[in-house]
Design a protein around this motif. Structure first.
Motif, PDB file in Angstrom:
ATOM      1  N   LEU A  65       0.833  -1.202   0.000  1.00  0.00           N
ATOM      2  CA  LEU A  65       0.000   0.000   0.000  1.00  0.00           C
ATOM      3  C   LEU A  65       0.869   1.254   0.000  1.00  0.00           C
ATOM      4  CD1 LEU A  65      -2.769   1.354   0.157  1.00  0.00           C
ATOM      5  CD2 LEU A  65      -2.691   1.077   2.647  1.00  0.00           C
ATOM      6  N   ALA A  66       1.981   1.205   0.736  1.00  0.00           N
ATOM      7  CA  ALA A  66       2.913   2.342   0.762  1.00  0.00           C
ATOM      8  C   ALA A  66       3.488   2.592  -0.628  1.00  0.00           C
ATOM      9  CB  ALA A  66       4.031   2.074   1.762  1.00  0.00           C
ATOM     10  N   ALA A  67       3.773   1.517  -1.370  1.00  0.00           N
ATOM     11  CA  ALA A  67       4.277   1.677  -2.734  1.00  0.00           C
ATOM     12  C   ALA A  67       3.242   2.363  -3.614  1.00  0.00           C
ATOM     13  CB  ALA A  67       4.648   0.311  -3.312  1.00  0.00           C
ATOM     14  N   LEU A  68       1.988   1.915  -3.523  1.00  0.00           N
ATOM     15  CA  LEU A  68       0.922   2.540  -4.312  1.00  0.00           C
ATOM     16  C   LEU A  68       0.803   4.028  -3.978  1.00  0.00           C
ATOM     17  CD1 LEU A  68      -2.571   1.019  -5.010  1.00  0.00           C
ATOM     18  CD2 LEU A  68      -2.337   3.414  -4.441  1.00  0.00           C
ATOM     19  N   LEU A  69       0.774   4.356  -2.686  1.00  0.00           N
ATOM     20  CA  LEU A  69       0.629   5.755  -2.262  1.00  0.00           C
ATOM     21  C   LEU A  69       1.864   6.573  -2.616  1.00  0.00           C
ATOM     22  CD1 LEU A  69      -0.959   5.110   1.254  1.00  0.00           C
ATOM     23  CD2 LEU A  69      -2.125   6.024  -0.759  1.00  0.00           C
ATOM     24  N   GLY A  70       3.047   5.968  -2.423  1.00  0.00           N
ATOM     25  CA  GLY A  70       4.286   6.692  -2.698  1.00  0.00           C
ATOM     26  C   GLY A  70       4.431   7.059  -4.157  1.00  0.00           C
ATOM     27  N   ALA A 100      11.166   6.676   6.434  1.00  0.00           N
ATOM     28  CA  ALA A 100      11.949   7.919   6.466  1.00  0.00           C
ATOM     29  C   ALA A 100      12.005   8.548   5.079  1.00  0.00           C
ATOM     30  CB  ALA A 100      13.358   7.638   6.983  1.00  0.00           C
ATOM     31  N   GLY A 101      12.190   7.704   4.058  1.00  0.00           N
ATOM     32  CA  GLY A 101      12.233   8.224   2.686  1.00  0.00           C
ATOM     33  C   GLY A 101      10.927   8.869   2.276  1.00  0.00           C
ATOM     34  N   MET A 102       9.814   8.247   2.657  1.00  0.00           N
ATOM     35  CA  MET A 102       8.511   8.805   2.302  1.00  0.00           C
ATOM     36  C   MET A 102       8.244  10.093   3.067  1.00  0.00           C
ATOM     37  SD  MET A 102       6.009   7.572   0.100  1.00  0.00           S
ATOM     38  CE  MET A 102       7.286   8.354  -0.780  1.00  0.00           C
ATOM     39  N   ALA A 103       8.753  10.195   4.291  1.00  0.00           N
ATOM     40  CA  ALA A 103       8.597  11.431   5.069  1.00  0.00           C
ATOM     41  C   ALA A 103       9.375  12.573   4.422  1.00  0.00           C
ATOM     42  CB  ALA A 103       9.071  11.200   6.504  1.00  0.00           C
ATOM     43  N   VAL A 104      10.580  12.275   3.943  1.00  0.00           N
ATOM     44  CA  VAL A 104      11.385  13.294   3.241  1.00  0.00           C
ATOM     45  C   VAL A 104      10.681  13.717   1.951  1.00  0.00           C
ATOM     46  CG1 VAL A 104      13.569  13.717   2.029  1.00  0.00           C
ATOM     47  CG2 VAL A 104      13.572  12.516   4.225  1.00  0.00           C
ATOM     48  N   THR A 105      10.110  12.751   1.262  1.00  0.00           N
ATOM     49  CA  THR A 105       9.353  13.059   0.046  1.00  0.00           C
ATOM     50  C   THR A 105       8.167  13.973   0.355  1.00  0.00           C
ATOM     51  OG1 THR A 105       9.965  10.931  -0.951  1.00  0.00           O
ATOM     52  CG2 THR A 105       8.036  12.050  -1.853  1.00  0.00           C
ATOM     53  N   ALA A 142      16.123  12.543  -3.040  1.00  0.00           N
ATOM     54  CA  ALA A 142      16.696  11.856  -1.879  1.00  0.00           C
ATOM     55  C   ALA A 142      15.640  11.011  -1.171  1.00  0.00           C
ATOM     56  CB  ALA A 142      17.290  12.884  -0.916  1.00  0.00           C
ATOM     57  N   GLY A 143      14.435  11.558  -1.027  1.00  0.00           N
ATOM     58  CA  GLY A 143      13.352  10.813  -0.388  1.00  0.00           C
ATOM     59  C   GLY A 143      12.966   9.580  -1.176  1.00  0.00           C
ATOM     60  N   ALA A 144      12.870   9.718  -2.504  1.00  0.00           N
ATOM     61  CA  ALA A 144      12.507   8.584  -3.349  1.00  0.00           C
ATOM     62  C   ALA A 144      13.568   7.497  -3.299  1.00  0.00           C
ATOM     63  CB  ALA A 144      12.289   9.047  -4.786  1.00  0.00           C
ATOM     64  N   ALA A 145      14.844   7.899  -3.263  1.00  0.00           N
ATOM     65  CA  ALA A 145      15.936   6.927  -3.180  1.00  0.00           C
ATOM     66  C   ALA A 145      15.879   6.155  -1.868  1.00  0.00           C
ATOM     67  CB  ALA A 145      17.277   7.632  -3.318  1.00  0.00           C
ATOM     68  N   LEU A 146      15.600   6.856  -0.776  1.00  0.00           N
ATOM     69  CA  LEU A 146      15.501   6.201   0.531  1.00  0.00           C
ATOM     70  C   LEU A 146      14.300   5.264   0.608  1.00  0.00           C
ATOM     71  CD1 LEU A 146      16.380   9.072   3.045  1.00  0.00           C
ATOM     72  CD2 LEU A 146      17.654   6.949   2.697  1.00  0.00           C
ATOM     73  N   PHE A 147      13.290   5.531  -0.207  1.00  0.00           N
ATOM     74  CA  PHE A 147      12.069   4.725  -0.158  1.00  0.00           C
ATOM     75  C   PHE A 147      12.104   3.503  -1.067  1.00  0.00           C
ATOM     76  CE2 PHE A 147       7.891   3.745  -2.016  1.00  0.00           C
ATOM     77  CZ  PHE A 147       7.212   3.346  -0.869  1.00  0.00           C
ATOM     78  N   SER A 148      12.541   3.664  -2.315  1.00  0.00           N
ATOM     79  CA  SER A 148      12.290   2.669  -3.361  1.00  0.00           C
ATOM     80  C   SER A 148      12.906   1.302  -3.087  1.00  0.00           C
ATOM     81  CB  SER A 148      12.775   3.199  -4.710  1.00  0.00           C
ATOM     82  OG  SER A 148      12.031   4.322  -5.088  1.00  0.00           O
ATOM     83  N   GLY A 163       1.616   7.150   3.258  1.00  0.00           N
ATOM     84  CA  GLY A 163       2.568   6.130   2.831  1.00  0.00           C
ATOM     85  C   GLY A 163       3.673   5.927   3.841  1.00  0.00           C
ATOM     86  N   ALA A 164       4.142   7.015   4.444  1.00  0.00           N
ATOM     87  CA  ALA A 164       5.183   6.921   5.474  1.00  0.00           C
ATOM     88  C   ALA A 164       4.681   6.136   6.683  1.00  0.00           C
ATOM     89  CB  ALA A 164       5.630   8.318   5.893  1.00  0.00           C
ATOM     90  N   LEU A 165       3.458   6.388   7.083  1.00  0.00           N
ATOM     91  CA  LEU A 165       2.872   5.660   8.216  1.00  0.00           C
ATOM     92  C   LEU A 165       2.723   4.172   7.893  1.00  0.00           C
ATOM     93  CD1 LEU A 165       0.124   8.204   9.356  1.00  0.00           C
ATOM     94  CD2 LEU A 165       2.277   7.684  10.518  1.00  0.00           C
ATOM     95  N   CYS A 166       2.284   3.870   6.667  1.00  0.00           N
ATOM     96  CA  CYS A 166       2.129   2.470   6.256  1.00  0.00           C
ATOM     97  C   CYS A 166       3.470   1.741   6.264  1.00  0.00           C
ATOM     98  CB  CYS A 166       1.526   2.393   4.858  1.00  0.00           C
ATOM     99  SG  CYS A 166      -0.207   2.901   4.761  1.00  0.00           S
ATOM    100  N   SER A 167       4.537   2.445   5.893  1.00  0.00           N
ATOM    101  CA  SER A 167       5.858   1.824   5.794  1.00  0.00           C
ATOM    102  C   SER A 167       6.440   1.432   7.138  1.00  0.00           C
ATOM    103  CB  SER A 167       6.828   2.769   5.078  1.00  0.00           C
ATOM    104  OG  SER A 167       6.418   3.017   3.752  1.00  0.00           O
TER     105      SER A 167
END
Length: 470
Positions: free
Chosen positions: A278-283, A342-347, A375-381, A458-462
């Motif tokens: 779900l985090a991927a879909l939202l992100g 953390a990556g999604m929060a930066v995003t 930077a946020g996307a890199a930390l997330f993907s 998405g950050a919360l889901c992650s």
């Protein structure tokens, strides 16, 4: 590092690059195609839409086929189809031919998406997976960054057909590497546990659920098409609802079959797996349309030409490409769920900055927000991918990889649907380029508020950790 592992990394990196490069490079060629074939903007849009529809609909079925047969075979077939479709498109003499070629590319890409990450993960131990996923993710963003630059160069000097020639040539090279460098069996060469699990899986009877796959393909085609065309076709909302209804039928059936396409029970049994997807879909829903909006903003509001706007927008994928390998390594040492959060929060923070842009915003603010977004996307993907894959068994890697790819595709669709709805509310039938600058800024503010909210959720889901085994 073993020879097989090197071949697997090469295949994953190159296929990740070419599938994203082709899309971002062809986006710049759409106006030239429209002029050459003398077709409307709506009609030429099918060059992009058909690829997304087919790739999303067939990824999971091919993931299941790969898990019960040979991931190498499905990957090689996908690369061959992608390359052949590129070759076919070189000789297109009309829009229908190009759309057929792009649809075939999407069919090949669905096989690639179903297998390239699954094979990559299966050949490395758990404490190395984040690192190699980082390489593949970095290649994806290099493709996104190179598309506007290299694609623009090819289109300007040699015409849009040269982009398909490049796709065909690269496909041929990586196909040879896959055929001669990767073993056919679905087993983890780096882990005795993975090998034992694979042998156990080989002993079980595996069937391909044709009816379930048909329901899944029909559901996804209806949903993605309905969302894509929601403001242009009065029947589109009903088509999207029909897609959701078909999904409900699909889930109901999968719960009662012995050989499901997707073991939907895992979504209930593993909340971490469910929320990571779900985090991927939202992100991806939060970030996919950012470059689209900003390209219009940079040209229409700030007055930059298309070439300069493209160079500015490269800032985000360039940072992603540099930081993704590092994020992958970190996800081997730090719980990937927290790293993705953390990556999604930066995003979300970068998207919040765009909420406050105006006609007077300095370009350095835009570039800074793009760098932060990258930077946020890199930390997330890659940590998100690592998190999803850590929740499933060796024998289900193909389906898990396909489900995640489908989440990404749905995220892209949701992102553009949000833009379509907001634009129709504020601007109506006008194009974004014809809109008044202040109205365009209002559209951007509204869209980025929605995208920021998606990223925060998405950050919360992650953050959900999986339960410890045993």
């Amino acid at each position: 590092m073993q020879k097989v592992q090197k071949a697997v990394i090469f295949a994953a990196v190159i296929t990740s690059f070419i599938t994203t490069f082709m899309g971002s490079a062809l986006n710049l060629s759409v106006p030239d195609m429209s002029g050459e074939f003398n077709v409307s903007a709506g009609a030429i849009g099918w060059v992009v839409t058909v690829y997304m529809l087919i790739a999303a609909a067939f990824a999971v079925p091919f993931g299941r086929i790969a898990d019960i047969t040979s991931r190498k075979l499905v990957l090689a077939l996908g690369i061959a189809v992608f390359g052949a479709a590129s070759f076919f498109s070189v000789f297109a003499r009309g829009l229908i031919s190009v759309v057929i070629g792009r649809g075939a590319q999407g069919f090949g890409a669905s096989m690639i998406f179903a297998t390239n990450h699954a094979i990559l993960i299966s050949k490395f131990s758990e404490n190395e997976r984040g690192r190699v996923l980082g390489y593949a993710t970095a290649s994806t963003y290099v493709g996104l960054a190179a598309g506007p630059v290299l694609g623009g160069f090819l289109n300007y000097n040699f015409g849009w057909r040269s982009i398909f020639i490049a796709g065909c040539a690269v496909s041929a090279v990586v196909l040879v590497s896959v055929i001669f460098g990767i073993p056919s069996k679905n087993r983890d060469v780096a882990s005795e546990a993975g090998e034992a699990e694979s042998k156990a899986a080989d002993g079980k009877k595996k069937n391909f659920d044709i009816t379930g796959n048909v329901f899944f393909i029909m559901a996804l085609l209806a949903l993605v098409y309905g969302l894509t065309d929601i403001m242009r076709n009065s029947f589109a909302p009903y088509i999207a609802c029909a897609g959701l209804l078909l999904f409900a039928v699909f889930v109901f059936r999968e719960l009662r079959t012995k050989s499901p396409v997707i073991d939907v029970r895992i979504f209930k049994e593993s909340p971490a797996y469910t929320l990571a997807n779900l985090a991927a879909l939202l992100g991806y829903g939060a970030v996919y349309a950012v470059s689209y909006l900003l390209s219009i903003y940079l040209q229409t509001v700030l007055g930059y030409n298309s070439q300069t706007a493209g160079l500015i927008l490269i800032a985000s994928p360039a940072v992603m490409a540099v930081l993704s390998p590092l994020a992958g390594r970190l996800s081997d040492r730090i719980l990937p769920f927290f790293l993705a959060a953390a990556g999604m929060a930066v995003t979300a923070l970068s998207l919040l900055i765009f909420v406050f842009v105006s006609e007077d915003t300095h370009i350095l603010v835009i570039i800074g927000a793009l760098l932060l977004s990258g930077a946020g996307a890199a930390l997330f993907s890659s940590p998100n991918t690592n998190a999803v894959m850590s929740c499933v068994s060796q024998e289900s890697l193909g389906v898990a990889s396909s489900v995640l790819a489908t989440m990404r595709s749905l995220g892209h669709t949701v992102s553009m649907t949000i833009i379509t709805i907001i634009v129709s509310i504020y601007i109506g039938d006008k194009t974004l380029k014809d809109a008044e600058p202040q109205m365009l800024i209002t559209v951007m503010h509204t869209a980025f508020i929605v995208f920021t909210a998606l990223a925060l959720i998405g950050a919360l889901c992650s953050m959900k950790k999986p339960k410890k085994k045993g």
